[in-house]
Write a protein that holds these residues in place. Sequence first.
Motif, short mmCIF file in Angstrom:
data_model
loop_
_atom_site.label_atom_id
_atom_site.label_comp_id
_atom_site.label_asym_id
_atom_site.label_seq_id
_atom_site.Cartn_x
_atom_site.Cartn_y
_atom_site.Cartn_z
N ASP A 29 0.86 -1.18 0.00
CA ASP A 29 0.00 0.00 0.00
C ASP A 29 0.90 1.23 0.00
O ASP A 29 1.69 1.43 0.94
CB ASP A 29 -0.89 -0.01 1.24
CG ASP A 29 -1.86 1.16 1.29
OD1 ASP A 29 -1.42 2.31 1.09
OD2 ASP A 29 -3.06 0.93 1.55
N GLU A 60 0.50 4.36 0.63
CA GLU A 60 0.39 5.25 1.80
C GLU A 60 1.07 4.65 3.02
O GLU A 60 1.84 5.33 3.73
CB GLU A 60 -1.07 5.55 2.12
CG GLU A 60 -1.22 6.49 3.32
CD GLU A 60 -2.67 6.69 3.73
OE1 GLU A 60 -2.88 7.38 4.75
OE2 GLU A 60 -3.55 6.13 3.08
N SER A 100 4.79 4.67 2.66
CA SER A 100 5.32 6.01 2.88
C SER A 100 5.38 6.35 4.37
O SER A 100 6.36 6.93 4.85
CB SER A 100 4.46 7.04 2.15
OG SER A 100 4.89 8.35 2.42
N ARG A 101 4.36 5.94 5.11
CA ARG A 101 4.35 6.22 6.55
C ARG A 101 5.44 5.44 7.28
O ARG A 101 6.05 5.94 8.24
CB ARG A 101 2.96 5.90 7.12
CG ARG A 101 1.90 6.91 6.70
CD ARG A 101 0.49 6.42 7.04
NE ARG A 101 0.30 6.30 8.48
CZ ARG A 101 -0.79 5.78 9.04
NH1 ARG A 101 -1.76 5.27 8.26
NH2 ARG A 101 -0.92 5.72 10.36
#
Length: 419
Positions: free
Chosen positions: A295, A297, A300-301
């Motif tokens: 995923d 997102e 990235s987190r």
Amino acid sequence: MTSINLADRAVDLGEWAKATPNSAEVFAKAVRTWLEDTLTGTFDGLKGRGGPGSEHEFFAERLEWDRHLAAGGWTCIGWPPEHGGRGATLEQRIIFHREYARANAPARVNHLGEELLGPTLIAYGTEEQKKRFLPGIVDVTELWSQGYSEPGAGSDLAGVSTNARVEDGKWIINGQKIWTSLAHVAQWVFVIARTEKGSTRHAGLSFLLVPLDQPGVTVRPIQQLTGTSEFNEVFFDDAVTDADLIVGEPGDGWKVAMGLLQFERGVSTLGQQVGFARELENLTEVARTNGAVDDPELSSRLARADIGLKVMRAHAQRTLDGDVTSQAGAASVSKLLWANWHRDLGELAMDVVGAPALIGPDATAEGQPNDIADPEHVELDEWQRLYLFTRADTIYGGSNEVQRNIIAERVLGLPREAR
């Protein structure tokens, strides 16, 4: 356990300090080897135990582990040899905390005495106080708790109303403290109390050392979201302590209390960050296993969390090296960095784990009751516990709002907040 003779230990550790080459690699190997050789047998089962939200785990066994550390000369290593320490350098202390965290050694039960009160007594206490209390901290025969926060003065330490007066050679103490970590297992508590009638804010406060095992003290554990009870509320109803058990002069309590908080945010925070790194590594592995890493997102987190950890480490090292003009401001920045990072990691863990994060273990499994109406019996996995416990990271030890005020007023010189 037989109490350790600090005079003998001072000689032994003083000679050790002279004989040990001033080499980071040599010292790291000495710590690593000792931990590998001794964190075995019955102690092996304690690895990773007793962290945030799990303070109840194997407490008696972890207490024995702390005493085992003391017998090996590995408690209070940064203290001067004459007070039972190793006289370790700043670099050596950082190495010890890092190696301890990397070994996944159990959470210590003596943090408040070793890292907070002990250094405070060395800096501000009388010789009699040092002789009376430091040996019990070094050999872990007396445990301490911290009596700062109150129901009407959480992070605003200057607003405390617990009061004390001197009568017949004793301090008579009345009031209530809350969020008192480990008071239910400690023998002593250091208390900030108002000792000058009519005083307000920072004036008129004193730093008192108070025994908990007495009729005038009531300790009530507070059950947390995790189902454990690290915190307590403590009531003082004409509780007493000897008149000479005041650290500093009457009215100097604010100065002593602030000095203690600087010790709280010192070298041990680097060891804390090693633990944070392990949590992030484990969470990243979960993401790889369940596909959450695909995923964009979430990926990235996870990357931002890694960057944030590196920023924390750089800031802590810079602060400890003295490359910051205001230590008070540096401590507040450090608290903001790690508290928000860790809270965000708890939230990230829930998203990485996904729907299973909302489900407890099989409620029908033997010995695994999962009745949400009885949180004491709810079994949580490591990510659920992390999420719930880290909700408090931005509150305890000084809330985000208080830290930002300190930075604004003491470092940037901005006007004081309107009251």
